[in-house]
Design a protein around this motif. Sequence first.
Motif: not given
Length: 133
Positions: A43-71
């Motif tokens: 939750e510290r990263s906020g929501g996905f709404e700012p992705l509306t600003q991504v220009s159409p020439d860019k790819k977005v790699v979603l870091g959804l898997i944490t490297t900070k916890s073994p869970t």
Amino acid sequence: MNTHICRGNYHSDYACTGPYDAVAPYVFAQENVDALYLEYDDERSGGFEPLTQVSPDKKVVLGLITTKSPTLEDKGSVIRRIREAEQYVPLDRLYLSPQCGFASCEIGNKLTEDEQWAKLALVKEIAEEVWGC
């Protein structure tokens, strides 16, 4: 060329919190890069709404898997979050990865090697299901 917005990754800790709203108009829309690697592992990263600003020439790699916890993340929850991000960026420009590397310092994060491999296997499994690759 790519940009990774790192929020800190020292021994399973982080340095800052907050959504991408403030940087999206410049970084997401105007920065001359091919892809954005974004941390969305909690939750510290906020929501996905700012992705509306991504220009159409860019790819977005979603870091959804944490490297900070073994869970290990719930596969269904990660897929739901990808679908949520898809409301702002087309699926053919979305990618999945861990939110950061597994070690940004010599001592690394608080995960075993097996736990790290399990997270990478989960990324692969989700990618195969969502993108058919």
